[in-house]
Each structure stands twice: as structure tokens, then as C-alpha cells.
Design a protein around this motif. Structure first.
Motif, short mmCIF file in Angstrom:
data_model
loop_
_atom_site.label_atom_id
_atom_site.label_comp_id
_atom_site.label_asym_id
_atom_site.label_seq_id
_atom_site.Cartn_x
_atom_site.Cartn_y
_atom_site.Cartn_z
N PHE A 186 0.83 -1.19 0.00
CA PHE A 186 0.00 0.00 0.00
C PHE A 186 0.87 1.25 0.00
CE2 PHE A 186 -3.79 -2.41 1.09
CZ PHE A 186 -3.26 -3.53 1.70
N TYR A 201 0.54 5.43 0.77
CA TYR A 201 -0.28 6.48 1.36
C TYR A 201 0.47 7.80 1.24
CZ TYR A 201 -3.22 2.98 3.70
OH TYR A 201 -4.08 1.95 3.97
N GLN A 240 0.72 11.46 3.33
CA GLN A 240 0.36 12.09 4.60
C GLN A 240 0.82 13.54 4.59
OE1 GLN A 240 1.98 10.36 8.23
NE2 GLN A 240 0.22 11.08 9.39
N GLY A 294 -4.11 12.59 8.86
CA GLY A 294 -3.91 11.16 8.77
C GLY A 294 -3.50 10.75 7.37
N PRO A 295 -2.93 9.56 7.22
CA PRO A 295 -2.55 9.07 5.89
C PRO A 295 -3.75 8.96 4.96
CG PRO A 295 -1.53 7.75 7.61
CD PRO A 295 -2.55 8.62 8.28
N PHE A 333 -5.09 7.20 1.52
CA PHE A 333 -4.82 6.04 0.69
C PHE A 333 -4.60 6.44 -0.77
CE2 PHE A 333 -4.97 1.83 -0.89
CZ PHE A 333 -5.78 1.83 -2.02
N LEU A 369 4.08 7.25 2.45
CA LEU A 369 4.26 6.06 3.29
C LEU A 369 3.97 4.80 2.49
CD1 LEU A 369 2.30 7.28 6.44
CD2 LEU A 369 4.77 7.22 6.18
N PHE A 373 4.28 -0.59 8.37
CA PHE A 373 4.63 0.64 7.66
C PHE A 373 6.12 0.90 7.67
CE2 PHE A 373 0.78 2.99 6.61
CZ PHE A 373 -0.18 2.29 7.32
N GLY A 374 6.60 1.58 6.62
CA GLY A 374 7.92 2.18 6.63
C GLY A 374 7.84 3.56 7.28
N THR A 375 8.99 4.20 7.40
CA THR A 375 9.04 5.50 8.07
C THR A 375 8.74 6.65 7.12
OG1 THR A 375 11.43 5.52 7.73
CG2 THR A 375 10.63 4.77 9.88
#
Lengths: 115, 112
Positions: free
Chosen positions: B34, B36, B38, B43-44, B46, B87, B102-104
Motif C-alpha cells: 500500500f 499512502y 500524509q 492522517g494518511p 490512501f 508512506l 509501515f515504513g518511516t
């Protein structure tokens, strides 16, 4: 996609106190999720909340510290208990896409600062 | 353990300067990857889901691609409004709900 509303959007709290964050969804969803996003770090799942059952917590998170309620299919709360400065973070509510169950959608988050 | 690594951590582009963001992942069987977006204080949001190697998806100036080990988010002729943190997250195969890892993120700044 679902519309997710979180309250409060931000708060500054004294250490040792508790804060309850509310999450309202505009449609019925089976599963709701609570994430934490610490500064400079990735989103981390705290727990999964199903209506009518106890929340399932991820490793490193416990119910006494982060009690969760899920009274119906559109609402959930997360409480951050006995706060310390290390709890300063963004807390996010999320739901899985209705009918698809894969994509997650997020609220705008609650920015918590503990002093 | 499922892991996601995003690079670079930050990227500054001039308006119109195309580039790519990388998401490397290790997962015990991929159910979905996925992307995203942000924005600060939000919030993230999609963007895309990719399910299998070779899959591509596009949305406006963004194009996401997937291999067995990584995903790329290509940004073509970016505009200042594309500035955000992007993200990447993976979801593993399994019965019932599988959490997102999730990644950073990559902080993208597009200058006019």
C-alpha cells in the motif's frame, strides 16, 4: 471510502493523567484499528477493536495502558492512561475498506503532548 | 519478521523534475503493498494497493510499481502540491486480519 472523525485533534496533558480519544465512522465497519505514530517513526499498530469483543493488542501494548472500547459498529475510543512524556505521539484511528477488507483508511489523528 | 524500508528519507525536487521513491520490503507472503500520502497534521490518505509483481497503478502524476522485493512510486513532473510524506506499508498473507507494517516514509518537498 469511509469518513473517519477523531476527537480531539490535539491536546496537551499533564503527566499522570489520562486522555480518551474518540473515533466515529460514517458507516458500519467490523474492524477498527488504533495506531501510534511517534516523531520520526513509522505507524505502529496498537490494537484491533471488534464490536462486542475484547480488543486484540500488539506486542508491547497492554490493556491497562491503552484501554479500548467498541460499543457499536461505528464508534470506538482509545484511552491513554497514566501518561508520561514518552506517550507524546500522534494517535490514529483506522478502518478497513468496507466490503474489501484490505485497504485501510485513517482519521486525521490526535496529536498528544504530555508535559 | 515483516519489514519495510523506504528511501530516501527526504527528497527535494524542483517543480517538473521527475523522480522515484523506493520501498523495499520483506514479508512472509505478500497479500498487498500500500502507498499512502500524509500531509502535516493529517492522517494518511490512501493512494494505491498493489498485489502482485509486475502490477502498476497510476493516479494523476503518480505511478506505483511492484516487484518481488520492492515498490517504486514514480512522480512525473511534480507540482508543489505534491509535497507530503509518502508512506509504504505491506500486509502479509494469512487467515483473518493481517496488520499493516509501515515504513518511516519519504518526505517530499517540491519547490516552485
Amino acid at each position: 471510502s469511509a469518513v473517519i472523525s477523531q476527537k480531539p485533534s490535539r491536546d496537551i496533558c499533564q503527566r499522570g493523567t489520562s486522555l480518551t480519544i474518540q473515533c466515529q465512522v460514517d458507516s458500519q465497519v467490523t474492524m477498527m484499528f488504533w495506531y501510534r505514530q511517534q516523531p520520526g517513526q513509522s505507524l505502529t499498530l496498537i490494537a484491533t477493536a471488534n464490536q462486542g469483543s475484547e480488543a486484540t493488542y500488539e506486542s508491547g501494548f497492554v490493556i491497562d495502558k491503552f484501554p479500548i472500547s467498541r460499543p457499536n459498529l461505528t464508534f470506538s475510543t482509545l484511552t491513554v492512561s497514566n501518561m508520561s512524556p514518552e506517550d507524546s505521539s500522534i494517535y490514529l484511528c483506522s478502518v478497513a475498506s468496507p466490503g474489501r477488507g484490505t485497504e485501510a483508511f485513517f482519521g486525521q489523528g490526535t496529536r498528544l503532548t504530555v508535559v | 519478521e515483516d519489514q519495510v524500508t523506504q528511501s530516501p528519507e527526504a527528497l527535494r525536487l524542483q517543480e517538473g523534475e521527475s523522480s522515484s521513491l523506493n520501498c523495499s520490503y520483506t514479508v512472509s507472503g505478500l497479500r498487498g503493498l500500500f502507498w499512502y500520502r500524509q500531509d502535516p497534521g493529517k492522517g494518511p490518505e490512501f493512494l494505491f494497493t498493489l498485489y502482485s509483481a509486475g502490477e502498476e497503478k497510476e493516479k494523476e502524476r503518480l505511478k506505483a510499481t511492484l516487484t518481488k522485493k520492492e515498490s517504486f512510486l514514480h512522480i512525473t513532473a511534480p507540482k508543489p502540491e505534491d509535497s507530503a510524506t509518502y508512506l509504504c506499508a505491506v500486509q502479509a498473507l494469512g487467515t483473518g486480519f493481517q496488520k499493516l507494517v509501515f515504513g518511516t516514509g519519504t518526505r517530499l518537498l517540491v519547490s516552485p
